[in-house]
Design an enzyme around this catalytic site. Structure first.
Site, PDB file in Angstrom:
ATOM      1  N   HIS A 119      58.843  26.682  25.070  1.00  0.00           N
ATOM      2  CA  HIS A 119      58.318  28.035  24.809  1.00  0.00           C
ATOM      3  C   HIS A 119      58.864  28.591  23.495  1.00  0.00           C
ATOM      4  O   HIS A 119      59.769  28.014  22.878  1.00  0.00           O
ATOM      5  CB  HIS A 119      58.664  28.979  25.962  1.00  0.00           C
ATOM      6  CG  HIS A 119      60.136  29.148  26.210  1.00  0.00           C
ATOM      7  ND1 HIS A 119      60.960  29.879  25.393  1.00  0.00           N
ATOM      8  CD2 HIS A 119      60.936  28.689  27.215  1.00  0.00           C
ATOM      9  CE1 HIS A 119      62.189  29.884  25.866  1.00  0.00           C
ATOM     10  NE2 HIS A 119      62.204  29.155  26.968  1.00  0.00           N
ATOM     11  N   CYS A 134      65.799  25.302  28.570  1.00  0.00           N
ATOM     12  CA  CYS A 134      64.443  25.100  28.080  1.00  0.00           C
ATOM     13  C   CYS A 134      64.452  24.532  26.657  1.00  0.00           C
ATOM     14  O   CYS A 134      65.492  24.460  26.004  1.00  0.00           O
ATOM     15  CB  CYS A 134      63.666  26.408  28.106  1.00  0.00           C
ATOM     16  SG  CYS A 134      63.339  27.029  29.778  1.00  0.00           S
TER      17      CYS A 134
END
Length: 399
Positions: free
Chosen positions: A323, A341
């Site tokens: 992301h 992440c």
């Protein structure tokens, strides 16, 4: 042990004979006399036809069997109340007929049979029976969606609402066909939700352009934890060969398409040395979720963060995403400083989000990670060898 309530203590076979010229007292049995009897001639001994199962509220999950004595079966049809027929086939001598499919729960069937005697005379008979309703119904969730186009790493995945203890019986009813004869196998595992799940994975990544069809002929199958009361038919197409290679040691992501490098993007992965490390191995892009709220408490990281995140692409059920991470912009390509992440700056994330497709494999490497993506944590089937995967089939041949 069947989960169907049997409403009768015993199921007797229904005997159909030419002596019956009208419906039986149960309203489901009917027979017609042979041709010579209609003409008033000397009738030869009539054929006797037996249908199993019979009656009302009988157990489902068994084939319909029609047998004849004193003649051979020339035509047999078994039809439910909606007009759908159960396919079947006769024995070599024509003395019996057995349905290919099993009788489904909560269904009324009408059986019509035509017999032929040795002299060539024909006789028509008819009977009806009904099966008991299912006490527990097992439903399923299919991925990917019907008529979608997916990446080369996408497995065909089925998650069941209720337990499946009769895995071989269920797997036998799952028919996968591909446009190019792709080799693959089912493998049983536990989904991240704790439910039973079975995935069909090719031996290697799909070839671009492959068309895949699943015909799940489950109606009338007992899973051990509930009955299936419908069939499922779905299919999808495999898109371009895209592979995303993430090197956490080099802090970079490389998008490859058809074997050529399309773009290299600096990233920042999970912080080394603790629970914030990233997973390694192959993770398949599960969903492109856009702008979502991410809260660290939902993944067991306390109150580390609670924010809206753009261009979010889910890689695991445990919460690893790729992301946009503008708050970590100074670390892109320099250090792993995320909570697990794979972060990119805004412009790179926007570009990358527009290029990738659900089903694209992310091949993640790095020295300091918290382990390999498990098979049920998203689509981690690629992290076991082909030989290991094949043993997970309930129909695998074992020496």
């Amino acid at each position: 042990m069947s989960s169907i309530r049997t409403r009768q203590a015993a199921v007797a076979a229904v005997v159909l004979s030419v002596a019956l010229s009208a419906c039986s007292s149960g309203g489901g049995l009917k027979a017609s006399p042979p041709d010579d009897a209609k003409a008033g001639g000397d009738a030869e001994r009539p054929a006797t036809v037996t249908v199993t199962p019979s009656g009302k509220g009988v157990s489902a999950g068994k084939p319909v069997v029609v047998t004849a004595k004193g003649g051979t079966l020339s035509v047999v049809t078994v039809t439910d109340a909606k007009g759908k027929t159960l396919p079947g086939r006769p024995s070599a001598d024509g003395a019996s007929w057995t349905s290919d499919r099993k009788a489904a729960p909560g269904t009324t069937y009408t059986v019509r049979a035509t017999t032929r005697t040795q002299s060539g005379r024909t006789q028509a008979t008819q009977a009806s029976f009904s099966t008991a309703e299912a006490e527990q119904v097992n439903r399923l969730t299919l991925a990917p969606g019907k008529n979608t186009t997916v990446g080369v790493g996408q497995p065909l995945s089925i998650v069941f609402d209720r337990p499946v203890t009769r895995k071989a019986d269920v797997e036998k009813q799952l028919k996968v066909t591909t446009s190019n004869g792709t080799e693959g196998s089912w493998g049983w595992l536990k989904d991240w939700s704790g439910k039973d799940r079975v995935d069909w994975r090719p031996k290697d990544y799909w070839k671009a352009g492959t068309k895949v069809t699943l015909d799940a002929q489950l109606n009338g199958t007992d899973s051990g934890g509930g009955w299936f009361v419908r069939d499922y038919l779905t299919g999808f197409t495999v898109g371009a060969r895209q592979i995303v290679r993430v090197d956490l040691d080099a802090k970079k992501l490389t998008l490859e398409r058809d074997g050529k490098r399309v773009r290299e993007i600096p990233v920042s992965g999970g912080t080394p040395g603790g629970d914030k490390r990233s997973w390694k191995g192959t993770a398949v892009l599960m969903a492109k979720e856009g702008t979502i709220n991410m809260n660290s408490e939902t993944v067991g990281l306390g109150d580390a963060y609670d924010k809206m995140v753009d261009h979010s692409m889910r890689l695991t059920w445990s919460g690893m995403y790729a992301h946009a991470a503008p708050w970590n912009a100074r670390w892109m390509g320099r250090a792993n400083k995320s909570s697990g992440c794979i972060g990119m700056n805004d412009s790179d994330a926007a570009y990358f989000y527009g290029q990738v497709r659900v089903g694209d494999p992310f091949e993640i490497s790095g020295e300091d990670t918290k382990g390999t993506v498990a098979e049920g944590n998203g689509y981690g089937a690629w992290n076991v060898t082909w030989e290991q995967w094949r043993t997970k089939s309930a129909l695998a041949t074992r020496a």
